[in-house]
Every structure is written in structure tokens, then in C-alpha cells.
Design a protein around this motif. Structure first.
Motif, PDB file in Angstrom:
ATOM      1  N   TYR A 186       0.886  -1.166   0.000  1.00 23.55           N
ATOM      2  CA  TYR A 186       0.000   0.000   0.000  1.00 23.55           C
ATOM      3  C   TYR A 186       0.918   1.207   0.000  1.00 23.55           C
ATOM      4  O   TYR A 186       1.758   1.357   0.892  1.00 23.55           O
ATOM      5  CB  TYR A 186      -0.904  -0.035   1.228  1.00 23.55           C
ATOM      6  CG  TYR A 186      -1.647   1.240   1.508  1.00 23.55           C
ATOM      7  CD1 TYR A 186      -2.714   1.643   0.707  1.00 23.55           C
ATOM      8  CD2 TYR A 186      -1.305   2.038   2.600  1.00 23.55           C
ATOM      9  CE1 TYR A 186      -3.400   2.814   0.980  1.00 23.55           C
ATOM     10  CE2 TYR A 186      -1.989   3.199   2.887  1.00 23.55           C
ATOM     11  CZ  TYR A 186      -3.033   3.582   2.073  1.00 23.55           C
ATOM     12  OH  TYR A 186      -3.717   4.751   2.350  1.00 23.55           O
ATOM     13  N   THR A 188       1.471   5.359  -0.102  1.00 24.69           N
ATOM     14  CA  THR A 188       0.889   6.673   0.130  1.00 24.69           C
ATOM     15  C   THR A 188       1.858   7.741  -0.348  1.00 24.69           C
ATOM     16  O   THR A 188       3.000   7.812   0.126  1.00 24.69           O
ATOM     17  CB  THR A 188       0.600   6.897   1.625  1.00 24.69           C
ATOM     18  OG1 THR A 188      -0.222   5.838   2.127  1.00 24.69           O
ATOM     19  CG2 THR A 188      -0.111   8.224   1.839  1.00 24.69           C
ATOM     20  N   GLU A 258      -3.149   7.469  -2.987  1.00 21.07           N
ATOM     21  CA  GLU A 258      -2.942   6.148  -2.410  1.00 21.07           C
ATOM     22  C   GLU A 258      -3.138   5.086  -3.477  1.00 21.07           C
ATOM     23  O   GLU A 258      -4.020   5.225  -4.342  1.00 21.07           O
ATOM     24  CB  GLU A 258      -3.921   5.916  -1.257  1.00 21.07           C
ATOM     25  CG  GLU A 258      -3.777   6.933  -0.138  1.00 21.07           C
ATOM     26  CD  GLU A 258      -4.976   6.933   0.800  1.00 21.07           C
ATOM     27  OE1 GLU A 258      -4.751   6.787   2.006  1.00 21.07           O
ATOM     28  OE2 GLU A 258      -6.115   7.073   0.315  1.00 21.07           O
TER      29      GLU A 258
END
Length: 389
Positions: A186, A188, A258
Motif C-alpha cells: 500500500y 501513500t 494512495e
């Protein structure tokens, strides 16, 4: 037309019990482990638990036969994916029979295999085993092959390692000798917000996220032209961006972007090297540009899942034994991941994947398994037992 093979009643009874435990990964699996341990202990198995840090989940290690000799491991995970938002025709946590099919969450992924292990346990318990048979029932496989790691680390410290492992993920009882590694993240991208009329004064998180996506595309194209393994339907490693979102309004420079991304690699490619390449592009190319505008800008990679692939040689004795157990002269490789690579890397033992049911039914509403698949899995285990006496 020939009637389908039928599994024994013990396997069906075990599957009924297993489906009745709601072991969605967000829940505890202790009730299932309590039941399985009680059943196996009553049959003479030596059982041990390895808990997670909360004590609400556990892996179960059960052994029939001698403890001073390397033996076969039959391995499966107890957790399932959620049923939230899915349109089920029956109660997903109650086994439902309809003709030659059995319905319920986890019937194929992978409580069907666990049921075959439990159903064959009474026979195993009566045999004078020369080679031990172990059951390894794990948790949180669906969250990234998490739960089995503690068990394997414990086993790795013991003087006698297992001989080989069969992971019973649904392969329609085909013998699988390989699957790809996976690394997923993930990501960001942190920019700075401001009025779009003054966009150059701020860090546009969407723009820098887009450049990271383009870099993933470049890596993916390179992998497509690189090393290949024709046993896979997609014969090369892949780089994939699955989600991406950011920004709030057209007239605001977006502060956050994101995304979820992953690498899946064949044995010839190193997934960690690919991840490092992407991180280096972010830190060495993108971040200096971003921080020249605002020093608070950042790009953060948060790991989601990481598991090694399985790569067992076709002529490995364990693969040959598995083909004999399955009554097949063929092996294959699959796209989905399993805990099998952890058995290879942590314990250093040859591993194959072979289990009842079709992966096409996994994670879907009205998940089912055909009864003849359970019967074929029983035959597989029965032939494995014969090799252990």
C-alpha cells in the motif's frame, strides 16, 4: 453414466463441523482448533498449538506415528474470506448438500481438504506407521500467509524436520509443483494542498503517484520480455497496480494519492529486487523533486503481503510420489499463491500443492465442492498412508 465417487461418512461429518465454524480471518479460529484437537487427541495423535500474540488464534500441529523420523505433512489453513455483500442462496456457515455438490463458505478453500484429513484420521490412527504423518492447520492464510510462519519457525528449531509437505489448496486434485512469489504494498504519496491557480507552489500527490504507476508499467513491460516459464499460463513475472485514488476537487492541488500494487514473480526473478527498484525510483528520483518544493512531502511503502513461490523439480521424488498418490502422470503450475513456499524456505523441505475442489469456486458466493473431489482426495491420502507403513 458412471456415478461420481463418494467420500466416506467421516469426511462428510467433519466437513459439516468445519463449515459450522465461522473462521473468517477477522474472527478467532480457536473453537475450530478445540474441536480438531479433541478429535485427533482421542485417536492418539500428539497435538501442539502455536498461538498468535493475542492468544485468539492458533495453528495446530498433530502427529501420528514416530517422532524421530522425517514424515509427510498434510497442510491447510482454517481461515476463510468474508461473505459480506455476497448473495448466498443458503446459509454459508451451514453445509448444504444438493445432488453431487456440497455448498458452504470454505468447502473448497480449503475446509474440504481439512475434512479429508479429519475423515481419514481414524484409519491413520490404526496403522503401524513407519513414517509419521503430520497435520498442520494454520490461521490467517487469507491475510498473507501469516499464521503458519510461527509454526514453521518452531519446527525449524527441532532436530528432525519433516520429509515433505502437501498443501491441500484446491487444484482439482492436480499435482502442482510451482506457483509465483508475491510482494504487495500500500503506497501513500504525500504532497501539499493549495489552490490550483498556484499549482507550481505545491506538491501534486496525484502527479507523482502517476509517475510511480508509469514506473510500474515500465517494469512490467520489461518483465514481459524477460525470463519465462511456459508451465504458467502467464509465463513471466508481472507488475500490477490494482487501486489508485487521490484528490478532492479540481481546484485543489491534491495532498494525498494512495495505491495498492504488487509483483508476482517466477523463480528466475527476485521479487524483493523489483520492490527495491521501485522504492529506489521513489526515493532517488521523485522525492528530491517533491522536497525541493516542500520538505514535508513523502512517499511511504507499507507491506501488505509477502510470500515465496513454490518451485519443486518435476523429477523430485516427492513430486513423483504425489503423482502416484493422485493417479496422474502430469504436473502443473498455478497463478495463485499458497503457504507452500514457506515450507520450502523456512523448513527446507520439498513441497507440492494438491487438494480437492476448483479454485474457480473460491471466494465466491455459493462456494461448493463436488463430492467426487473429496473422494479423490481420500484416495490420495490413502495411498500416502500405504507409503508410510
Amino acid at each position: 453414466m458412471t456415478a461420481p465417487l463418494r467420500p466416506g461418512p467421516d469426511t462428510i461429518t467433519a466437513l459439516d463441523h468445519l463449515i459450522g465454524f465461522d473462521t473468517t480471518s477477522r474472527n478467532s479460529n480457536i473453537a475450530l482448533i478445540d474441536w480438531a484437537e479433541a478429535e485427533l487427541t482421542a485417536l492418539g495423535a500428539r497435538c501442539e498449538r502455536v498461538f498468535d500474540t493475542t492468544g485468539t488464534k492458533a495453528s495446530l500441529w498433530a502427529t501420528f506415528g514416530p517422532t524421530d523420523t522425517p514424515g509427510w505433512v498434510l497442510s491447510g489453513h482454517t481461515d476463510t474470506v468474508p461473505v459480506d455483500g455476497q448473495d448466498w442462496a443458503t446459509d454459508p456457515h451451514k453445509l448444504h448438500a444438493d445432488g453431487d455438490y456440497l455448498y458452504g463458505r470454505g468447502t473448497c478453500d480449503m475446509k474440504g481438504f481439512l475434512a479429508c484429513c479429519m475423515g481419514m484420521a481414524p484409519k491413520i490412527s490404526k496403522m503401524d506407521l513407519r513414517v509419521p504423518i503430520h497435520f498442520a492447520f494454520s490461521y490467517d492464510e487469507e491475510l498473507g500467509c501469516i499464521g503458519v510462519r510461527g509454526l514453521l519457525e518452531d519446527l525449524a528449531s527441532r532436530p528432525v524436520k519433516p520429509l515433505a509437505c502437501v498443501v491441500g489448496e484446491p487444484t482439482s486434485m492436480a499435482v502442482v509443483i510451482g506457483h509465483k512469489s508475491k510482494r504487495s504494498f500500500y503506497v501513500t504519496v504525500k504532497g501539499t494542498p493549495g489552490h490550483s491557480s498556484r499549482a507550481p507552489e505545491f506538491v501534486n500527490a496525484v502527479e507523482y503517484g502517476a509517475r510511480l504507476i508509469v514506473k510500474m508499467q515500465e517494469i512490467g513491460r520489461r518483465l514481459g520480455a524477460g525470463a519465462s516459464d511456459t508451465m504458467y499460463d502467464i509465463p513471466h513475472s508481472t507488475a500490477h497496480v490494482g487501486t489508485g485514488h487521490g484528490g478532492t476537487a479540481l481546484n485543489i492541488v491534491p495532498e494525498v494519492f494512495e495505491m495498492d500494487l504488487e509483483f508476482r514473480t517466477i523463480a528466475a526473478d527476485d521479487p524483493d529486487a523489483l520492490a527495491d527498484e521501485l522504492k529506489a525510483y521513489a526515493s532517488d528520483v521523485l522525492l528530491p523533486e517533491m522536497r525541493a518544493v516542500d520538505t514535508s512531502a513523502d512517499i511511504v511503502f507499507t507491506p501488505l503481503a509477502a510470500f515465496p513461490g513454490v518451485d519443486t523439480a518435476q523429477d523430485d521424488p516427492v513430486a513423483k510420489s504425489a503423482m502416484r498418490f493422485a493417479g496422474s502422470n502430469e504436473v502443473k503450475k498455478v497463478a495463485f499463491g499458497t503457504e507452500g513456499g514457506l515450507f520450502q524456505t523456512i523448513l527446507g523441505i520439498p513441497t507440492i500443492i494438491c487438494g480437492p475442489g476448483s479454485i474457480a469456486q473460491a471466494h465466491r458466493p455459493n462456494e461448493f465442492i463436488a463430492v467426487d473431489q473429496l473422494a479423490r482426495c481420500e484416495t490420495f491420502i490413502d495411498r500416502l498412508i500405504e507409503e508410510c507403513v
